[in-house]
Design an enzyme around this catalytic site. Sequence first.
Site, PDB file in Angstrom:
ATOM      1  N   ALA A 261      33.459  42.878  33.774  1.00  0.00           N
ATOM      2  CA  ALA A 261      32.239  41.101  33.805  1.00  0.00           C
ATOM      3  C   ALA A 261      34.132  40.517  34.520  1.00  0.00           C
ATOM      4  O   ALA A 261      35.115  40.530  34.031  1.00  0.00           O
ATOM      5  CB  ALA A 261      32.116  40.938  32.668  1.00  0.00           C
ATOM      6  N   LYS A 262      34.004  39.407  35.047  1.00  0.00           N
ATOM      7  CA  LYS A 262      34.341  37.942  35.504  1.00  0.00           C
ATOM      8  C   LYS A 262      35.675  37.764  33.997  1.00  0.00           C
ATOM      9  O   LYS A 262      36.866  37.565  34.272  1.00  0.00           O
ATOM     10  CB  LYS A 262      33.592  36.604  35.780  1.00  0.00           C
ATOM     11  CG  LYS A 262      32.917  37.043  36.641  1.00  0.00           C
ATOM     12  CD  LYS A 262      33.079  35.150  37.512  1.00  0.00           C
ATOM     13  CE  LYS A 262      32.218  35.095  38.893  1.00  0.00           C
ATOM     14  NZ  LYS A 262      31.110  34.887  38.868  1.00  0.00           N
ATOM     15  N   ARG A 263      34.858  37.819  33.172  1.00  0.00           N
ATOM     16  CA  ARG A 263      36.261  37.392  31.569  1.00  0.00           C
ATOM     17  C   ARG A 263      37.246  38.759  31.994  1.00  0.00           C
ATOM     18  O   ARG A 263      37.837  38.753  31.119  1.00  0.00           O
ATOM     19  CB  ARG A 263      35.301  37.666  30.141  1.00  0.00           C
ATOM     20  CG  ARG A 263      34.728  38.167  29.977  1.00  0.00           C
ATOM     21  CD  ARG A 263      33.784  38.109  28.819  1.00  0.00           C
ATOM     22  NE  ARG A 263      32.787  39.033  28.500  1.00  0.00           N
ATOM     23  CZ  ARG A 263      32.682  40.216  27.980  1.00  0.00           C
ATOM     24  NH1 ARG A 263      33.507  40.867  27.192  1.00  0.00           N
ATOM     25  NH2 ARG A 263      31.709  41.163  28.758  1.00  0.00           N
ATOM     26  N   HIS A 264      37.014  39.872  32.735  1.00  0.00           N
ATOM     27  CA  HIS A 264      38.258  41.101  32.014  1.00  0.00           C
ATOM     28  C   HIS A 264      38.776  40.776  33.872  1.00  0.00           C
ATOM     29  O   HIS A 264      40.043  41.569  33.533  1.00  0.00           O
ATOM     30  CB  HIS A 264      37.328  42.563  32.443  1.00  0.00           C
ATOM     31  CG  HIS A 264      36.626  42.554  31.380  1.00  0.00           C
ATOM     32  ND1 HIS A 264      34.929  43.160  31.742  1.00  0.00           N
ATOM     33  CD2 HIS A 264      36.459  43.292  29.679  1.00  0.00           C
ATOM     34  CE1 HIS A 264      34.122  42.758  30.225  1.00  0.00           C
ATOM     35  NE2 HIS A 264      35.520  43.156  29.560  1.00  0.00           N
ATOM     36  N   GLY A 265      39.200  39.785  34.357  1.00  0.00           N
ATOM     37  CA  GLY A 265      39.421  39.341  34.962  1.00  0.00           C
ATOM     38  C   GLY A 265      39.224  39.053  36.751  1.00  0.00           C
ATOM     39  O   GLY A 265      38.578  40.650  36.829  1.00  0.00           O
TER      40      GLY A 265
END
Length: 330
Positions: A261-265
């Site tokens: 997901a976005k929060r993983h980069g």
Amino acid sequence: MSVFGFSHAPVGRLAPSPTGALHLGNARTFLIAWLSIRSRGGRLILRIEDLEHPRVKPGAAGQVLEDLRWLGLDWDEGPDIGGDRGPYVQSERLEIYERAIRRLSEAGRIYPCVCSRKETENLQRAPHADEHILVYPGTCRGRFASWEDAQKVMPEGRIPVWRYKTEPGVSEFDDALNGTVRADMENDIGDFALARDRRGAGYTLACVVDDAAMGVTEVVRGDDLLVATHSHIALQRALNLPVPAYMHVPLVVSPDGRRLAKRHGDTRLSSLRESGVSPERVTGLLAWWCGFASFGDEMMPYDLVGRVSVMNMNRNAAVLTDEIKKWLGI
Ligand code: GLU
């Protein structure tokens, strides 16, 4: 025996949904599908699956083709190069799906359903781990004589969905990576929806109809669709279509086991390219995840052809670790 073991030329496909830019997870799946075909001298079709309207982003199809080409993947037929089995964009094939829906309707294999998604969720018989499968209890089965009758009870602006009448019994198929996969059709799959549109244009139907119409002999895709394959096979049988060989590959996940997901980069290929990461580095990483290379190796997809076999790939999920992020500079 699965087509993956045959020596004659197989036909495979890359079937991206233009719902956003391609990220490392999609890229890995596409590299494996591509390698499987290129290693055996088969034909590869590029098909754009743009029927999930709300999620389709304008311009994303062009972006996907650009990302795939940048990575070094190619295909023999597709929207950009044409071919005998086009059109290669699903929104241009609606009449083909409409014909399939008519056949299923005349054969009594489908029925219109007026339940909303929310109602269906409330009525769900069993909690299900896979987000793609929602077991529908059959509330509308036998309820309406025709689509028109169902439409009459719908609130303004909403239309019924077609549902497939799933037959009870055990469904079984051989997956090239996962072995024998089984499901109880009534309890695990249920009456699945074919379309949010009268003409029958929805992912499951379109995918099954297109794979057959395009002569696809093998399907390589993410294992989030493993369970859904039982409904694809039921539909292939109902429409008298051949069943291709299947291989479902693990997705790329974060260290906590969740989907990227976005929060993983930012793992979009377009962002990696813009920040100066080379396609050789990206391919090297994808190959390392498959067990085809050492960490830090760099190569282009064609460098792997003839050197590795997708049948020997690493069956574990690919994990995006901090070490990899550092190597990519994300
Ligand atoms: N269009 C689907 C996706 O991008 C793939 C479906 C398939 O390979 O059958 O997730």
